[in-house]
Design a protein around this motif. Structure first.
Motif, PDB file in Angstrom:
ATOM      1  N   THR A 112      27.983  27.903  19.094  1.00  0.00           N
ATOM      2  CA  THR A 112      27.064  28.460  18.106  1.00  0.00           C
ATOM      3  C   THR A 112      27.182  27.718  16.780  1.00  0.00           C
ATOM      4  O   THR A 112      26.173  27.344  16.166  1.00  0.00           O
TER       5      THR A 112
ATOM      6  N   SER B 297      25.821  24.139  17.099  1.00  0.00           N
ATOM      7  CA  SER B 297      24.355  24.096  17.163  1.00  0.00           C
ATOM      8  C   SER B 297      23.752  24.274  15.776  1.00  0.00           C
ATOM      9  O   SER B 297      22.715  23.680  15.457  1.00  0.00           O
TER      10      SER B 297
ATOM     11  N   GLU C 249      18.419  24.195  19.875  1.00  0.00           N
ATOM     12  CA  GLU C 249      18.276  24.523  21.296  1.00  0.00           C
ATOM     13  C   GLU C 249      18.852  23.429  22.188  1.00  0.00           C
ATOM     14  O   GLU C 249      19.561  23.715  23.168  1.00  0.00           O
TER      15      GLU C 249
ATOM     16  N   VAL D 126      22.649  23.628  22.389  1.00  0.00           N
ATOM     17  CA  VAL D 126      23.123  24.764  23.180  1.00  0.00           C
ATOM     18  C   VAL D 126      22.904  24.511  24.669  1.00  0.00           C
ATOM     19  O   VAL D 126      23.797  24.745  25.495  1.00  0.00           O
TER      20      VAL D 126
ATOM     21  N   ILE E 172      20.087  32.265  24.005  1.00  0.00           N
ATOM     22  CA  ILE E 172      19.660  32.018  22.629  1.00  0.00           C
ATOM     23  C   ILE E 172      18.801  33.206  22.212  1.00  0.00           C
ATOM     24  O   ILE E 172      17.705  33.405  22.735  1.00  0.00           O
TER      25      ILE E 172
ATOM     26  N   ASN F  93      15.274  29.523  16.855  1.00  0.00           N
ATOM     27  CA  ASN F  93      16.404  28.728  17.345  1.00  0.00           C
ATOM     28  C   ASN F  93      16.102  28.095  18.696  1.00  0.00           C
ATOM     29  O   ASN F  93      17.017  27.651  19.400  1.00  0.00           O
ATOM     30  N   TYR F  94      14.854  28.042  19.033  1.00  0.00           N
ATOM     31  CA  TYR F  94      14.384  27.409  20.256  1.00  0.00           C
ATOM     32  C   TYR F  94      12.950  26.966  20.004  1.00  0.00           C
ATOM     33  O   TYR F  94      12.316  27.343  19.005  1.00  0.00           O
TER      34      TYR F  94
ATOM     35  N   PRO G 164      21.746  30.136  14.075  1.00  0.00           N
ATOM     36  CA  PRO G 164      21.699  30.454  15.504  1.00  0.00           C
ATOM     37  C   PRO G 164      22.535  31.682  15.849  1.00  0.00           C
ATOM     38  O   PRO G 164      23.588  31.927  15.251  1.00  0.00           O
TER      39      PRO G 164
ATOM     40  N   ILE H 262      23.901  33.314  19.444  1.00  0.00           N
ATOM     41  CA  ILE H 262      24.037  32.946  20.852  1.00  0.00           C
ATOM     42  C   ILE H 262      24.901  33.976  21.563  1.00  0.00           C
ATOM     43  O   ILE H 262      25.915  34.427  21.025  1.00  0.00           O
TER      44      ILE H 262
ATOM     45  N   ALA I  69      19.241  36.760  26.361  1.00  0.00           N
ATOM     46  CA  ALA I  69      18.625  36.425  25.075  1.00  0.00           C
ATOM     47  C   ALA I  69      17.946  37.643  24.468  1.00  0.00           C
ATOM     48  O   ALA I  69      17.427  37.570  23.362  1.00  0.00           O
TER      49      ALA I  69
END
Length: 278
Positions: free
Chosen positions: A128, A131, A153, A156, A169, A190-191, A212, A214, A219
């Motif tokens: 985390t 990222s 993303e 991760v 995520i 975060n993606y 982020p 995680i 998710a």
């Protein structure tokens, strides 16, 4: 509208960011077995007062505390109280903010309570945090908001999870603009999703809270009856890391890192902007 800051305003945000860093240091030291999450809140409150700063969480939308304390399966927005006693082996994410002369700082970290943590928890926090730094390193002129999301993303997704499976995520929560308010446009996922497009171009004066969240499983999240505490729907433990970052003419400045992000960014081949308070 995305708020663009002047160098003078970024310097003021750096002041607020250093107060947040001091809150982190004090609460990390206080996060020991037997401490309550309210104990940590009181520590944070004293640090803010000692620095002449105001808390930006207290009263925000009715939030009743100075910091957020999220233990184990709690992802974000955990409310400090006397009932939540930290135990050996717990993990806790502390999210804290400060206001100096109307300008905001906001950052979060995950701490290990006591000892004997499972390797998968140590790795969860590491992934985390790393990222987050990947996202910070992508905050440079010429990029767009989506490039920060993609960097988070991608990092991760490339990390093998101990025991197999994939990291979750968190989808419902992400980063945000920050400045004269704590939460501002743009919202930072975060993606990557095509529905959101590329987002605004990253230009000097843009400030983002990159954060982020995680989990070891899903998710998906749900909000508890207190209307604040966010937990994973499958009970899997989660980690949360965050820094407030300003993009300047000379590169990114990590406002809430004591060294401005210089050391960690150098490891990623990025030169941090000079500290305006140095």
């Amino acid at each position: 509208m995305v708020e663009i800051k002047t160098p003078e305003q970024i310097a003021k945000m750096r002041e607020a960011g250093l107060v947040v860093a001091a809150v982190h240091a004090a609460t990390a030291e206080a996060a020991v077995p037997g401490a309550t999450t309210r104990d940590l809140d009181q520590v944070a409150r004293k640090v803010l007062a000692d620095h002449g700063a105001k808390p930006n969480f207290l009263g925000y939308g009715g939030f009743p505390a100075t910091i957020c304390t999220s233990v184990n399966e709690v992802v974000v927005h955990g409310i400090p109280d006397d009932e939540t006693v930290l135990k050996d082996g717990d993990i806790i994410s502390v999210d804290a903010g400060a206001i100096i002369d109307g300008w905001h700082g906001d950052a979060a970290f995950t701490a290990f309570v006591g000892s004997g943590h499972a390797p998968e928890l140590v790795e969860l926090s590491r992934v985390t945090e790393e990222s987050m730094w990947a996202g910070i390193a992508a905050m440079r002129g010429g990029n767009r908001l989506v490039d920060v999301s993609r960097a988070i993303e991608t990092y991760v997704r490339r990390q093998p999870r101990p025991g197999g499976g994939k990291y979750g995520i968190i989808e419902e929560y992400g980063g945000h603009g920050i400045g004269s308010q704590m939460h501002m446009d743009p919202h930072l996922l975060n993606y990557v999703t095509r529905k959101r497009g590329k987002g605004p171009r990253l230009v000097p004066g843009l400030c983002l809270a990159i954060e982020p969240m995680i989990s070891l499983g899903t998710a998906k999240t749900k909000v508890l009856a207190d209307e604040w505490t966010v937990v994973t729907t499958d009970g899997s433990w989660s980690s949360h890391w965050e820094h407030s970052v300003a993009l300047t003419e000379e590169g990114p400045l990590v406002l809430t890192a004591p060294d401005g992000g210089r050391a960690r960014l150098a490891e990623l081949g990025v030169t941090a902007a000079p500290d305006p308070l140095a």
